[in-house]
Design an enzyme around this catalytic site. Structure first.
Site, PDB file in Angstrom:
ATOM      1  N   SER A  52     -48.664  -6.574  89.269  1.00 27.01           N
ATOM      2  CA  SER A  52     -49.836  -7.185  89.883  1.00 27.01           C
ATOM      3  C   SER A  52     -50.903  -7.431  88.841  1.00 27.01           C
ATOM      4  O   SER A  52     -51.016  -6.694  87.871  1.00 27.01           O
ATOM      5  CB  SER A  52     -50.371  -6.253  90.982  1.00 27.01           C
ATOM      6  N   ASP A  53     -51.706  -8.458  89.041  1.00 26.61           N
ATOM      7  CA  ASP A  53     -52.833  -8.740  88.180  1.00 26.61           C
ATOM      8  C   ASP A  53     -53.840  -9.543  88.963  1.00 26.61           C
ATOM      9  O   ASP A  53     -53.527 -10.094  90.026  1.00 26.61           O
ATOM     10  CB  ASP A  53     -52.409  -9.486  86.919  1.00 26.61           C
ATOM     11  N   GLN A  54     -55.048  -9.616  88.455  1.00 27.27           N
ATOM     12  CA  GLN A  54     -56.077 -10.422  89.098  1.00 27.27           C
ATOM     13  C   GLN A  54     -57.003 -10.970  88.027  1.00 27.27           C
ATOM     14  O   GLN A  54     -57.085 -10.441  86.935  1.00 27.27           O
ATOM     15  CB  GLN A  54     -56.870  -9.598  90.103  1.00 27.27           C
TER      16      GLN A  54
END
Length: 74
Positions: free
Chosen positions: A68-70
């Site tokens: 996951s990343d943002q």
């Protein structure tokens, strides 16, 4: 069910999974998170999420890995 691994050092993401009452472990992948020249934000987060999961796949066979990343965009 396969054991769940969160490929992130984010305390927030660990909290989100804990709220779902899911049993999981987490590990922090060692990847370069620099944006590539001209890379749009959506492609950046997809690439980083994939790389995080792939970086840990060899060390955690038989796990379902969440990468996951943002990124914030203004």
């Amino acid at each position: 069910m396969l054991p769940l691994l969160l490929a992130s050092s984010s305390a927030y993401r660990r909290e989100l999974l804990a709220r779902l009452h899911l049993s999981f472990t987490w590990a922090s992948p060692d990847i370069d998170e620099q944006r590539l020249d001209g890379e749009p934000p959506a492609e950046l987060v997809r690439r980083l999420a994939r790389q995080k999961a792939e970086a840990l796949a060899g060390s955690y066979p038989g796990h379902l890995i969440i990468g996951s990343d943002q990124v914030a965009v203004l």
